[in-house]
Design an enzyme around this catalytic site. Structure first.
Site, mmCIF file in Angstrom:
data_model
loop_
_atom_site.group_PDB
_atom_site.id
_atom_site.type_symbol
_atom_site.label_atom_id
_atom_site.label_comp_id
_atom_site.label_asym_id
_atom_site.label_seq_id
_atom_site.Cartn_x
_atom_site.Cartn_y
_atom_site.Cartn_z
ATOM 1 N N HIS A 1 18.452 2.622 -20.606
ATOM 2 C CA HIS A 1 18.655 2.395 -19.166
ATOM 3 C C HIS A 1 18.618 0.886 -18.862
ATOM 4 C CE1 HIS A 1 17.610 3.476 -14.788
ATOM 5 N NE2 HIS A 1 17.444 2.172 -14.845
ATOM 6 N N GLU A 2 17.614 0.186 -19.427
ATOM 7 C CA GLU A 2 17.467 -1.252 -19.129
ATOM 8 C C GLU A 2 18.565 -2.073 -19.791
ATOM 9 O OE1 GLU A 2 15.609 -1.868 -16.747
ATOM 10 O OE2 GLU A 2 14.511 0.016 -16.818
ATOM 11 N N CYS B 1 15.575 4.489 -10.725
ATOM 12 C CA CYS B 1 15.805 3.055 -10.911
ATOM 13 C C CYS B 1 15.220 2.329 -9.707
ATOM 14 C CB CYS B 1 17.306 2.791 -11.012
ATOM 15 S SG CYS B 1 17.723 1.059 -11.258
ATOM 16 N N LEU B 2 14.507 1.229 -9.981
ATOM 17 C CA LEU B 2 13.899 0.474 -8.873
ATOM 18 C C LEU B 2 14.965 -0.100 -7.940
ATOM 19 C CD1 LEU B 2 10.978 -1.343 -10.741
ATOM 20 C CD2 LEU B 2 10.849 0.665 -9.258
ATOM 21 N N HIS C 1 21.629 -2.132 -17.798
ATOM 22 C CA HIS C 1 21.601 -3.104 -16.688
ATOM 23 C C HIS C 1 22.193 -4.451 -17.122
ATOM 24 C CE1 HIS C 1 19.582 -1.320 -13.248
ATOM 25 N NE2 HIS C 1 18.589 -0.870 -13.989
ATOM 26 N N GLN D 1 17.754 -7.331 -11.995
ATOM 27 C CA GLN D 1 17.213 -6.617 -10.834
ATOM 28 C C GLN D 1 16.379 -7.532 -9.927
ATOM 29 O OE1 GLN D 1 15.777 -3.167 -13.423
ATOM 30 N NE2 GLN D 1 16.221 -2.171 -11.481
ATOM 31 N N GLY E 1 10.291 0.112 -16.194
ATOM 32 C CA GLY E 1 11.212 -0.832 -16.824
ATOM 33 C C GLY E 1 11.904 -1.679 -15.776
HETATM 34 ZN ZN ZN Z 1 17.276 0.615 -13.444
#
Ligand code: ZN
Length: 172
Positions: free
Chosen positions: A136-137, A94-95, A140, A51, A46
């Site tokens: 989660h997304e 998380c990236l 963000h 991000q 995701g």
């Molecule tokens: Zn994340």
């Protein structure tokens, strides 16, 4: 399609509240294509537009396993309209917080309303990993990170570690 650089903790942009996309333009579709390329390259399941430094309410998700056919989902202006009282726990990563994983408890099921890349109004109901990933997304887009759901002690520790790493990089 371009792989865009992913911003990393403690970049303050990660705390921005993303703006609603007023219209699905060719620029938004290009952003979605770049986000999928960036997410698959990472690899991750995701990605939120913030991000890659774009504060717009756009999310890409694909929770298919490597050996399974791809199941890409692009969500514009996603909004959780219902969440289950039952909770479930997943180990999240998380990236933007690479190589850090921690268990997070969230509603086990959610219903999400969003606009797709053709501009159509959609709704999905999800459970399991997809439900966790959606939450989660969408977090963000509100400037929220999964580490906000863990203990302050653990959060302070990881924030400190990433701040130190960023400082080291800056000094090189
Ligand atoms: Zn994340």
């Amino acid at each position: 399609m371009t792989i865009r650089p992913i911003i990393i903790l403690p970049d303050p942009k990660l705390r921005l509240v993303s703006e609603t996309v007023p219209k699905v333009t060719p620029e938004i579709r290009a952003l979605i294509d770049d986000m999928f390329a960036t997410m698959y390259d990472a690899p991750g399941i995701g990605l939120a537009a913030i991000q890659v430094g774009v504060p717009q309410r756009v999310v890409t998700i694909d929770v298919a396993k490597a050996e399974e056919p791809k199941t890409p989902i692009a969500l514009i202006n996603p909004e959780i309209v219902w969440s289950s009282p039952e909770l479930s726990v997943y180990e999240e990563g998380c990236l933007s917080i690479p190589e850090y994983y921690e268990e997070v408890e969230r509603p086990a099921k959610v219903r999400v309303r969003f606009t797709d890349r053709e501009g159509a109004a959609c709704e999905i109901e999800a459970d399991g990993l997809l439900a966790t990933c959606l939450q989660h997304e969408i977090d963000h887009l509100h400037g929220k990170l999964f580490i906000d759901h863990i203990s302050k002690l653990k959060r302070d520790r990881v924030v400190k570690k990433f701040a130190k790493a960023a400082k080291r990089e800056h000094e090189l």
